[in-house]
Scaffold this motif. Structure first.
Motif, PDB file in Angstrom:
ATOM      1  N   ILE A 154       0.802  -1.225   0.000  1.00  0.00           N
ATOM      2  CA  ILE A 154       0.000   0.000   0.000  1.00  0.00           C
ATOM      3  C   ILE A 154       0.834   1.274   0.000  1.00  0.00           C
ATOM      4  CG2 ILE A 154      -1.942  -1.177   1.093  1.00  0.00           C
ATOM      5  CD1 ILE A 154      -1.278   0.299   3.701  1.00  0.00           C
ATOM      6  N   VAL A 155       2.028   1.239   0.578  1.00  0.00           N
ATOM      7  CA  VAL A 155       2.845   2.460   0.588  1.00  0.00           C
ATOM      8  C   VAL A 155       3.193   2.878  -0.838  1.00  0.00           C
ATOM      9  CG1 VAL A 155       5.061   3.459   1.280  1.00  0.00           C
ATOM     10  CG2 VAL A 155       3.751   2.097   2.910  1.00  0.00           C
ATOM     11  N   ARG A 156       3.478   1.926  -1.680  1.00  0.00           N
ATOM     12  CA  ARG A 156       3.781   2.234  -3.091  1.00  0.00           C
ATOM     13  C   ARG A 156       2.580   2.841  -3.817  1.00  0.00           C
ATOM     14  NH1 ARG A 156       8.333  -0.880  -4.863  1.00  0.00           N
ATOM     15  NH2 ARG A 156       9.132  -2.185  -3.160  1.00  0.00           N
ATOM     16  N   GLN A 157       1.391   2.539  -3.298  1.00  0.00           N
ATOM     17  CA  GLN A 157       0.172   3.062  -3.902  1.00  0.00           C
ATOM     18  C   GLN A 157      -0.252   4.402  -3.292  1.00  0.00           C
ATOM     19  OE1 GLN A 157      -1.274   1.389  -6.483  1.00  0.00           O
ATOM     20  NE2 GLN A 157       0.432  -0.052  -6.328  1.00  0.00           N
ATOM     21  N   GLY A 158       0.552   4.900  -2.332  1.00  0.00           N
ATOM     22  CA  GLY A 158       0.242   6.189  -1.721  1.00  0.00           C
ATOM     23  C   GLY A 158      -0.667   6.106  -0.515  1.00  0.00           C
TER      24      GLY A 158
ATOM     25  N   PRO B  71       8.973   2.272  -0.144  1.00  0.00           N
ATOM     26  CA  PRO B  71       9.228   2.112   1.285  1.00  0.00           C
ATOM     27  C   PRO B  71      10.577   1.501   1.611  1.00  0.00           C
ATOM     28  CG  PRO B  71       7.777   0.386   0.512  1.00  0.00           C
ATOM     29  CD  PRO B  71       7.977   1.318  -0.648  1.00  0.00           C
ATOM     30  N   GLY B  72      11.260   0.978   0.617  1.00  0.00           N
ATOM     31  CA  GLY B  72      12.535   0.315   0.877  1.00  0.00           C
ATOM     32  C   GLY B  72      12.321  -1.127   1.311  1.00  0.00           C
ATOM     33  N   ARG B  73      13.409  -1.802   1.597  1.00  0.00           N
ATOM     34  CA  ARG B  73      13.338  -3.220   1.960  1.00  0.00           C
ATOM     35  C   ARG B  73      13.236  -3.446   3.462  1.00  0.00           C
ATOM     36  NH1 ARG B  73      17.857  -6.158  -1.958  1.00  0.00           N
ATOM     37  NH2 ARG B  73      16.928  -5.521  -3.960  1.00  0.00           N
ATOM     38  N   GLY B  74      13.071  -2.396   4.202  1.00  0.00           N
ATOM     39  CA  GLY B  74      13.012  -2.540   5.647  1.00  0.00           C
ATOM     40  C   GLY B  74      14.264  -1.981   6.279  1.00  0.00           C
ATOM     41  N   ASN B  75      14.289  -1.983   7.600  1.00  0.00           N
ATOM     42  CA  ASN B  75      15.405  -1.357   8.298  1.00  0.00           C
ATOM     43  C   ASN B  75      16.135  -2.319   9.224  1.00  0.00           C
ATOM     44  OD1 ASN B  75      13.076  -1.463   9.945  1.00  0.00           O
ATOM     45  ND2 ASN B  75      13.872   0.126  11.294  1.00  0.00           N
ATOM     46  N   THR B  76      15.941  -3.635   9.051  1.00  0.00           N
ATOM     47  CA  THR B  76      16.621  -4.597   9.907  1.00  0.00           C
ATOM     48  C   THR B  76      18.090  -4.685   9.525  1.00  0.00           C
ATOM     49  OG1 THR B  76      14.588  -5.878  10.136  1.00  0.00           O
ATOM     50  CG2 THR B  76      16.639  -6.969  10.735  1.00  0.00           C
TER      51      THR B  76
ATOM     52  N   GLU C 268       1.673  11.113   0.692  1.00  0.00           N
ATOM     53  CA  GLU C 268       2.255  11.599  -0.550  1.00  0.00           C
ATOM     54  C   GLU C 268       3.677  11.109  -0.773  1.00  0.00           C
ATOM     55  OE1 GLU C 268       0.756  15.853  -1.438  1.00  0.00           O
ATOM     56  OE2 GLU C 268       0.543  15.628   0.744  1.00  0.00           O
ATOM     57  N   SER C 269       4.273  10.481   0.252  1.00  0.00           N
ATOM     58  CA  SER C 269       5.622   9.947   0.091  1.00  0.00           C
ATOM     59  C   SER C 269       5.884   8.920   1.179  1.00  0.00           C
ATOM     60  CB  SER C 269       6.680  11.058   0.161  1.00  0.00           C
ATOM     61  OG  SER C 269       6.881  11.465   1.507  1.00  0.00           O
ATOM     62  N   ALA C 270       6.976   8.192   1.036  1.00  0.00           N
ATOM     63  CA  ALA C 270       7.411   7.230   2.058  1.00  0.00           C
ATOM     64  C   ALA C 270       8.524   7.843   2.898  1.00  0.00           C
ATOM     65  CB  ALA C 270       7.879   5.945   1.405  1.00  0.00           C
TER      66      ALA C 270
ATOM     67  N   PRO D 193      13.521   7.870   6.208  1.00  0.00           N
ATOM     68  CA  PRO D 193      12.629   6.862   5.627  1.00  0.00           C
ATOM     69  C   PRO D 193      11.537   6.452   6.603  1.00  0.00           C
ATOM     70  CG  PRO D 193      14.930   6.307   5.214  1.00  0.00           C
ATOM     71  CD  PRO D 193      14.935   7.450   6.181  1.00  0.00           C
ATOM     72  N   ILE D 194      10.422   6.073   6.064  1.00  0.00           N
ATOM     73  CA  ILE D 194       9.230   5.814   6.873  1.00  0.00           C
ATOM     74  C   ILE D 194       9.430   4.673   7.860  1.00  0.00           C
ATOM     75  CG2 ILE D 194       8.086   4.197   5.271  1.00  0.00           C
ATOM     76  CD1 ILE D 194       5.515   5.942   5.736  1.00  0.00           C
TER      77      ILE D 194
END
Length: 444
Positions: free
Chosen positions: A99-103, A250-255, A188-190, A294-295
């Motif tokens: 959903i983040v890619r869809q706004g 959103p990127g691949r995550g932050n782990t 409007e953005s991630a 980043p989100i």
């Protein structure tokens, strides 16, 4: 798999563990057979997800577990109406990746994205924006619920307000949540516009919280739980809003890495925690100010370390999360922090936040107006038990409550005092569902 098989299950806090029998459905049409099988075998059931509950609300050793993580599909996504319908075992991580890619973004999210939708609704989770959006239950429009007779109901606030309200925040005790329809938020953005502000004491925290609520959708604070004297309650206040420009990816995550094994229990002591907290506060002051981040980094800092619960060693940890009402929030919070600091026990991950006045829809929902304090205690046996009992007394005297999703030892008296609607809620508990937590607090 529709049969119940032996499974080693433990709480996220790693204090409570027990042999269970669990079934692992891959399709929703298998659920009725599993539920009826449990009924025939005399097993009271409990549906579970990624098991991020710290205590025993996700354990059911005398009955059976239904592991819902195989039911992880998006059923429908209506972008015009901003409604997404998903199976209960879908993780926030997987949903956000779509959903983040869809706004769009979740209207409410806890501090980890590794929770399932069913678990989030069953615990009526809150986040950094409670003063704006309340709990996730406020955004649920429909729920699929499997009862112990094999019947699947479709619940809405209009069609069945009492059972709907009992299911939201109902800890999985009204039946197995099969799917959820949720309203999501446009973004409007991630990217997040964030600001970190060091504060030197508790009074400064409350001033920052009051001035931030109207201008910022998200607020939360890390505090040094071992600070004393004039520095009692010092910490880093974080506030932010969704950025209007920036990447939607959103990127691949932050782990960054995963804890491979549990640390020795001796590593988690007064000296290591105090040293870390002092360093963290100093570094927070050094990096204070505004920045775009980043989100995932903003919402899920804990997810940067996979299996971070292993830091507390083989004996595990208890989490304590309370909320106390506005009239006494300053005095009660100060008293709790003084007690924790004097004990020398505490954690790296102490969080302080104010809740808004938006009512939660669930009968057993945790948030209420006031201030919430959450932190982890390494399990040092009786020493830890005495400390938490003293904190219980402070919360009880203040007219507050503890959070069942974070609890592993809440006394029945604390539960019943904090949740006066528990007897009304009990009328809607399905007799074919139960948990270790519910037996412990409702039957004493």
């Amino acid at each position: 798999m529709t049969r119940f098989e032996p499974a080693d299950v433990r709480s996220w806090g790693n204090v409570l563990q027990a042999e269970h029998h669990a079934a692992f459905p891959a399709w929703r049409d298998q659920l009725a057979r599993i539920v009826l099988s449990g009924r025939q075998e005399g097993r009271a059931l409990l549906a579970t997800g990624l098991r991020r509950s710290y205590g025993d609300s996700g354990l059911n050793p005398e009955g059976g577990l239904i592991d819902m993580t195989g039911l992880d599909r998006i059923i429908d996504f209506d972008r015009e109406r901003r409604l997404v319908r998903v199976e209960a075992g879908l993780s926030f991580d997987a949903l956000l990746g779509v959903i983040v890619r869809q706004g769009f973004f979740l209207p409410v999210t806890p501090g980890t994205r590794f929770v399932t939708m069913g678990g989030a609704v069953a615990n009526d989770v809150h986040g950094k924006n409670h003063h704006i959006n309340g709990t996730i239950g406020r955004w649920v429009r429909r729920i699929g619920l499997m009862r112990s007779n094999g019947e699947e109901l479709e619940l809405t606030l209009e069609s069945d307000p009492q059972l709907f309200s009992a299911t939201i925040g109902g800890l999985g005790l009204t039946g197995a949540i099969t799917w959820v329809e949720l309203e999501v938020l446009p973004i409007e953005s991630a990217v997040m516009e964030a600001e970190n502000i060091p504060f030197d004491n508790l009074d400064m925290f409350f001033s920052l919280a009051a001035e931030s609520d109207n201008a910022f959708d998200y607020t939360v604070s890390w505090i040094d739980c071992l600070a004393k004297g004039a520095s009692l309650g010092r910490g880093i206040f974080t506030r932010g809003n969704h950025a209007k420009t920036g990447s939607r990816l959103p990127g691949r995550g932050n782990t960054k890495f995963t804890m491979p094994l549990s640390l020795p229990s001796l590593c988690m002591n007064r000296y290591s925690i105090s040293a870390f907290n002092s360093l963290y506060f100093w570094n927070g002051k050094r990096k204070a100010g505004r920045q775009n981040i980043p989100i995932y980094q903003f919402f899920y800092p804990l997810d940067s370390i996979g299996r971070w619960n292993r830091m507390y060693g083989s004996k595990g940890m208890y989490q304590f999360q309370s909320v106390v009402p506005p009239a006494v929030e300053k005095d009660a919070t100060k008293e709790m922090l003084k007690t924790i600091s004097a004990s020398g026990q505490g954690s790296f991950l102490a969080v302080l936040k104010t809740f808004g006045a938006i009512s939660s829809p669930g009968m057993l929902s945790f948030p209420r107006p006031g201030t919430t304090l959450a932190l982890d205690f390494p399990n040092h046996g009786e020493t830890t038990s005495r400390l938490m009992a003293r904190l219980d007394d402070i919360v009880l005297e203040a007219g507050g409550r503890l959070y069942p999703a974070k609890d592993g030892r809440m006394p029945a008296r604390m539960f019943k005092a904090g949740y006066p609607a528990w007897q009304d809620f009990a009328k809607y508990v399905d007799s074919g569902f139960s948990s270790h937590f519910w037996k412990r607090v409702s039957q004493e």
